[in-house]
Design a protein around this motif. Structure first.
Motif, PDB file in Angstrom:
ATOM      1  N   LYS A 126      -4.031   1.489  -1.627  1.00  0.00           N
ATOM      2  CA  LYS A 126      -3.151   1.726  -2.764  1.00  0.00           C
ATOM      3  C   LYS A 126      -3.074   3.229  -3.051  1.00  0.00           C
ATOM      4  O   LYS A 126      -1.997   3.785  -3.211  1.00  0.00           O
ATOM      5  N   HIS A 127      -4.239   3.877  -3.099  1.00  0.00           N
ATOM      6  CA  HIS A 127      -4.262   5.306  -3.407  1.00  0.00           C
ATOM      7  C   HIS A 127      -4.773   6.123  -2.217  1.00  0.00           C
ATOM      8  O   HIS A 127      -5.509   5.625  -1.386  1.00  0.00           O
ATOM      9  N   ARG A 128      -4.405   7.391  -2.210  1.00  0.00           N
ATOM     10  CA  ARG A 128      -4.632   8.179  -1.007  1.00  0.00           C
ATOM     11  C   ARG A 128      -6.092   8.514  -0.745  1.00  0.00           C
ATOM     12  O   ARG A 128      -6.485   8.696   0.400  1.00  0.00           O
ATOM     13  N   ARG A 129      -6.913   8.587  -1.799  1.00  0.00           N
ATOM     14  CA  ARG A 129      -8.316   8.948  -1.571  1.00  0.00           C
ATOM     15  C   ARG A 129      -9.012   7.932  -0.668  1.00  0.00           C
ATOM     16  O   ARG A 129      -9.730   8.282   0.254  1.00  0.00           O
ATOM     17  N   PHE A 178      -7.601   8.356   2.979  1.00  0.00           N
ATOM     18  CA  PHE A 178      -8.157   9.528   3.669  1.00  0.00           C
ATOM     19  C   PHE A 178      -9.623   9.316   4.039  1.00  0.00           C
ATOM     20  O   PHE A 178     -10.048   9.560   5.165  1.00  0.00           O
ATOM     21  N   ALA A 193       0.826  -1.208   0.000  1.00  0.00           N
ATOM     22  CA  ALA A 193       0.000   0.000   0.000  1.00  0.00           C
ATOM     23  C   ALA A 193       0.859   1.257   0.000  1.00  0.00           C
ATOM     24  O   ALA A 193       1.763   1.394   0.825  1.00  0.00           O
ATOM     25  N   GLY A 194       0.589   2.178  -0.914  1.00  0.00           N
ATOM     26  CA  GLY A 194       1.394   3.386  -1.010  1.00  0.00           C
ATOM     27  C   GLY A 194       0.897   4.518  -0.132  1.00  0.00           C
ATOM     28  O   GLY A 194       1.605   5.485   0.091  1.00  0.00           O
ATOM     29  N   ALA A 195      -0.343   4.400   0.355  1.00  0.00           N
ATOM     30  CA  ALA A 195      -0.976   5.524   1.048  1.00  0.00           C
ATOM     31  C   ALA A 195      -1.417   5.114   2.450  1.00  0.00           C
ATOM     32  O   ALA A 195      -2.181   4.168   2.616  1.00  0.00           O
ATOM     33  N   ILE A 196      -0.921   5.826   3.442  1.00  0.00           N
ATOM     34  CA  ILE A 196      -1.330   5.571   4.826  1.00  0.00           C
ATOM     35  C   ILE A 196      -1.838   6.878   5.425  1.00  0.00           C
ATOM     36  O   ILE A 196      -1.080   7.835   5.574  1.00  0.00           O
ATOM     37  N   ALA A 197      -3.135   6.897   5.726  1.00  0.00           N
ATOM     38  CA  ALA A 197      -3.708   8.076   6.394  1.00  0.00           C
ATOM     39  C   ALA A 197      -3.869   7.739   7.863  1.00  0.00           C
ATOM     40  O   ALA A 197      -4.117   6.583   8.226  1.00  0.00           O
TER      41      ALA A 197
END
Lengths: 82, 151, 151, 82
Positions: free
Chosen positions: B100-103, B106, B28-32
């Motif tokens: 995978k993606h930030r949306r 978030f 996973a590239g995105a961690i919120a």
């Protein structure tokens, strides 16, 4: 034996967070239990308040439900906040 | 990949928990993430005291995580929530979501915080120097939550 | 209270930076953060190489932080962005925002990530086992960014 | 002396990320500089590409601008991504 939990402000009101209780004489359902506890702990009708939810064995119940005497009962004021 | 909820009655270290979490996030590239701390309103709040209903509280959080997984493609989720006495400035809650993606990361983090603020099975007692009160969700918390039924 | 942007050509520890950041947030109850890491797309990407324009890149990020401060009541903001060679799984970016309430923290963090993904002065070269390419924003990144002109 | 930076794919194309250059004879403006560099480094018109932005002393410029010969010049392909 019933296991009873009073959460949040109900715990303060009842001056206890939990108690074990042998099903009192004449108490056959959740509604009669609430009335009995209300009188016994001087709760001023708090358990019958519409905002208070009741769980039997950790499941939400609505309306009157017959009791066997071995249930876990939770009285839950509004959750969350802050 | 991990979907974990923890109710703790001791303090925790958000940064080190987040680092540990990031090791469970695979590709996973995105961690919120979100950290909620006890605010000292006008210097009046000394501490919060939180109660849970053991079993019921955990189950509710796990169901909220499952809802989030149905809405977004998530790699991992971590929720840590304090109970017991929490002093001003200390963390009460950590939510971390990985995708995978930030949306997706978030939105799911935001969604889970809305759940924790309005529907999660916690009772919070706020005490000041003189007295205290049991607090309930603000109108804003309810408004935040209704956003999710419209999307 | 702090509004900091750092361009680093070495690795950093997101959790410990976040803990350090939280000490600058004063009374803010809400800290949102985002960690972006290099994804290994289908096992093909070996690393990213990032370039900045020293001076210009920092100035752009500082202006984005100022924009965020005009839109939301923020207590603190931290942006850390890698340049140089970053391997798969390593963090490229950390954005952390602190506010009194969580909506401002979430939205400003999201906003700053959109800036970093589309307008920030970085060039990214992605290399695989055989060759590489310079990458540019996805259509989704532009779409994410236009959200802010409507609010 | 001019200081010239080539970023991103332009650096690859020009086989250098930066260079120092005495203003060549006949080069008086940013546009004539681009043409001179394009020919000198065999850039195939890359500097004149519409997607490439030009900065003089770290400020974006548009159109043709006269040069003194002591400027810092940056050529920037599209930024961001990933």
């Amino acid at each position: 034996m019933l296991k009873i939990y009073y959460f949040g402000r109900l715990g303060e009101r009842a001056a206890r967070r939990e108690e074990n209780l042998v099903l009192p004489e004449g108490v056959t359902s959740i509604s009669t239990l609430k009335t009995w506890l209300d009188r016994s702990h001087d709760l001023g009708g708090a358990l019958h308040d519409k905002s208070v939810k009741t769980m039997i064995n950790q499941s939400l119940v609505h309306g009157d439900i017959a009791l066997q005497g071995n249930e876990e009962i939770g009285f839950l004021p509004p959750v969350g906040g802050g | 990949m991990g979907f974990d909820a923890e109710i703790l009655n001791t303090g925790f270290n958000p940064g080190s928990r987040l680092n540990k979490f990031s090791k469970t996030c695979g590709d996973a590239g995105a961690i919120a993430s979100f950290i909620g701390r006890v605010r000292g309103q006008s210097g009046e709040v000394n501490q919060l005291r939180l109660e849970s209903y053991p079993g019921v509280t955990e189950q509710g959080i796990e169901q909220a995580i499952e809802q989030a997984q149905r809405r977004w493609p998530l790699a991992s989720v971590l929720i840590i929530h304090r109970i017991g006495i929490v002093a001003v400035g200390e963390p009460i809650v950590l939510v971390a979501t990985a995708a995978k993606h930030r949306r997706a990361a978030f939105q799911s983090c935001d969604y889970l915080m809305d759940y924790l603020k309005t529907d999660a099975v916690f009772w919070k007692h706020q005490s000041g120097p003189d007295d205290g009160e049991w607090i309930e969700p603000r109108q804003q918390d309810y408004a935040d939550k209704t956003r999710w039924s419209e999307t």
